[in-house]
Design an enzyme around this catalytic site. Sequence first.
Site, PDB file in Angstrom:
ATOM      1  N   LEU A 110       0.872  -1.181   0.000  1.00 40.40           N
ATOM      2  CA  LEU A 110       0.000   0.000   0.000  1.00 40.40           C
ATOM      3  C   LEU A 110       0.908   1.230   0.000  1.00 40.40           C
ATOM      4  O   LEU A 110       1.596   1.500   0.982  1.00 40.40           O
ATOM      5  CB  LEU A 110      -0.917  -0.035   1.226  1.00 40.40           C
ATOM      6  N   ASN A 111       0.917   1.941  -1.125  1.00 38.86           N
ATOM      7  CA  ASN A 111       1.898   3.014  -1.341  1.00 38.86           C
ATOM      8  C   ASN A 111       1.198   4.341  -1.655  1.00 38.86           C
ATOM      9  O   ASN A 111       1.666   5.104  -2.479  1.00 38.86           O
ATOM     10  CB  ASN A 111       2.832   2.594  -2.497  1.00 38.86           C
ATOM     11  N   GLY A 113       0.478   6.788   0.619  1.00 41.58           N
ATOM     12  CA  GLY A 113       0.674   7.846   1.616  1.00 41.58           C
ATOM     13  C   GLY A 113       1.855   8.767   1.327  1.00 41.58           C
ATOM     14  O   GLY A 113       2.871   8.353   0.777  1.00 41.58           O
ATOM     15  N   LYS A 124       5.817   8.676   0.937  1.00 39.32           N
ATOM     16  CA  LYS A 124       6.496   8.247   2.153  1.00 39.32           C
ATOM     17  C   LYS A 124       7.500   7.133   1.859  1.00 39.32           C
ATOM     18  O   LYS A 124       8.543   7.017   2.508  1.00 39.32           O
ATOM     19  CB  LYS A 124       5.455   7.753   3.159  1.00 39.32           C
ATOM     20  N   GLY A 219      -8.847   5.525   1.341  1.00 40.76           N
ATOM     21  CA  GLY A 219      -8.456   4.462   2.275  1.00 40.76           C
ATOM     22  C   GLY A 219      -8.069   3.188   1.544  1.00 40.76           C
ATOM     23  O   GLY A 219      -8.388   2.999   0.376  1.00 40.76           O
ATOM     24  N   ASN A 248       1.292  -2.565   4.561  1.00 40.38           N
ATOM     25  CA  ASN A 248       1.667  -1.152   4.427  1.00 40.38           C
ATOM     26  C   ASN A 248       3.148  -1.077   4.090  1.00 40.38           C
ATOM     27  O   ASN A 248       3.959  -1.763   4.705  1.00 40.38           O
ATOM     28  CB  ASN A 248       1.428  -0.405   5.747  1.00 40.38           C
ATOM     29  N   ASP A 250       5.214   1.043   4.887  1.00 41.87           N
ATOM     30  CA  ASP A 250       6.048   1.533   6.005  1.00 41.87           C
ATOM     31  C   ASP A 250       6.142   0.528   7.155  1.00 41.87           C
ATOM     32  O   ASP A 250       6.720   0.820   8.191  1.00 41.87           O
ATOM     33  CB  ASP A 250       5.541   2.894   6.509  1.00 41.87           C
ATOM     34  N   ASN A 327      -2.393  -5.375   9.797  1.00 39.56           N
ATOM     35  CA  ASN A 327      -2.632  -5.029   8.380  1.00 39.56           C
ATOM     36  C   ASN A 327      -1.689  -5.776   7.437  1.00 39.56           C
ATOM     37  O   ASN A 327      -1.451  -5.348   6.318  1.00 39.56           O
ATOM     38  CB  ASN A 327      -2.567  -3.525   8.115  1.00 39.56           C
ATOM     39  N   LYS A 393       5.959   5.332  11.548  1.00 39.25           N
ATOM     40  CA  LYS A 393       4.984   6.415  11.372  1.00 39.25           C
ATOM     41  C   LYS A 393       5.564   7.772  11.779  1.00 39.25           C
ATOM     42  O   LYS A 393       5.083   8.809  11.364  1.00 39.25           O
ATOM     43  CB  LYS A 393       3.732   6.155  12.237  1.00 39.25           C
TER      44      LYS A 393
END
Length: 505
Positions: A110-111, A113, A124, A219, A248, A250, A327, A393
């Site tokens: 999931l990229n 952000g 990010k 989302g 995620n 990150d 997640n 984060k």
Amino acid sequence: MSIYIEGLGKAGGMSQFQEVIRQELENSMKNELEKLQATASEVDLGVVKKDFVGFKQLFHRFLQEKGPSVDWVKIKRPPEDSIQPYEKIISRGLPDNISSVLNKLVVVKLNGGLGTSMGCKGPKSLISVRNENTFLDLTVQQIEHLNKTYNTDVPLVLMNSFNTDEDTKKILQKYTHCRVKIYTFNQSRYPRINKESLLPVAKDVSKSGENAEAWYPPGHGDIYGSFYNSGLLNQLIDEGKEYIFVSNIDNLGATVDLYILNHLMSQPNGKRCEFVMEVTDKTRADVKGGTLIQYEGKLRLLEIAQVPKAHVDEFKSVSKFKIFNTNNLWISLAAIKRLQEQGAMDMEIIVNPKTLDGGLNVIQLETAVGAAIKSFDNALGISVPRSRFLPVKTTSDLLLVMSNLYSLNAGSLTMSDKREFPTVPLVKLGSSFTKVQDYLRRLESIPDMLELDHLTVSGDVTFGKNVALKGTVIIIANHGDRIDIPAGAVLENKIVSGNLRILDH
């Protein structure tokens, strides 16, 4: 008979009135979206249409559903066998043909952000986290290592947002000689809604100027529809791929786990598990994380946003809800395709209120990828070690992963053997360290943290080279004061305050 109708009229009056209002709001939204669609270029029109179809469905559901979507008394603990311990998964061992199992896997990150919360511009995933390597570098290194070790072809798929797509694609060129096929697709772009009028704030479909703030990515629950619409889902199924591992970008602990993959691929009695959620034990730091519950006979993700206000403290308790969702998810591609085509993907709506720069209050409607667990057959939780949850984060998290607590091998971080206990220290850096560039400026080198339990830093503080931190260290520079920790200092169970008075703690 007439009394009956009259009674119904009175009781139903309010709901009839609400229904009229709902229809009016939906019609107004439809008209506004048509106006916005008319401003799209021919190149963008197809994508805009698809996005608006998804948005209208979400808006329709938002108008229908009111209040928290769970009835608290119906919540039950998940049955014993619905959350498997990781040790049990490992005990099955690995088959000789692990390569053929790996060839059925796709890694999805999931990229979407931006690095804004850490004071960075752009995606990010392009922030350097370790030895000049970015999140994306580490991900590519991990998968390339897998492909070389097992002679496999595990591809990487990035779900970008309109915020990250352009910058990410530019960077991808540097991986052309790596042994990893990289694909991208974009999550949807939805209009932010004025909280008062419940209409879009956008004037046209452009992303620039005063319109830049009018749009948002809805989302990570959007992955199912966007992946399917992009055509990539079908392409991967045609290539013989069966499962995706989603996480995620990150979360540096989210590496491909061969034992979990093997468990998925070799289900006893032919009952294929379509969805695995990795959960791990809650600590005080994770009280807001979603948890797994049994609800109306199905395994379901319960997020804090769905909890009635009276029960929020209960939700946060570590004793009642012991686990939370990392997640890290393993999902069947064929099942995603089936549920998308049946329109049966069911995810709760998250209403996210925001205030734009000009002070306008808006809402954005979102969904979470893990919330779809209840739509899949034979869903399972696996209780994994904490090491599989290592999200970055904040700069406090960054300090941990840059330190000697971890060693880096083929893109994967592992806790150093020299650390005597497996838990990670609790680190709280104050607002002077929030932005990555300020954080880097204040640290001449990353301190030795192998024996650290707890670090709190507040105010104008800098660290010289080769500082060692042990036990509990609290450093507080009062307003107007500055504390420079000298090079080579060893702080063990110390409180440093004011004008560099070092006290024993």
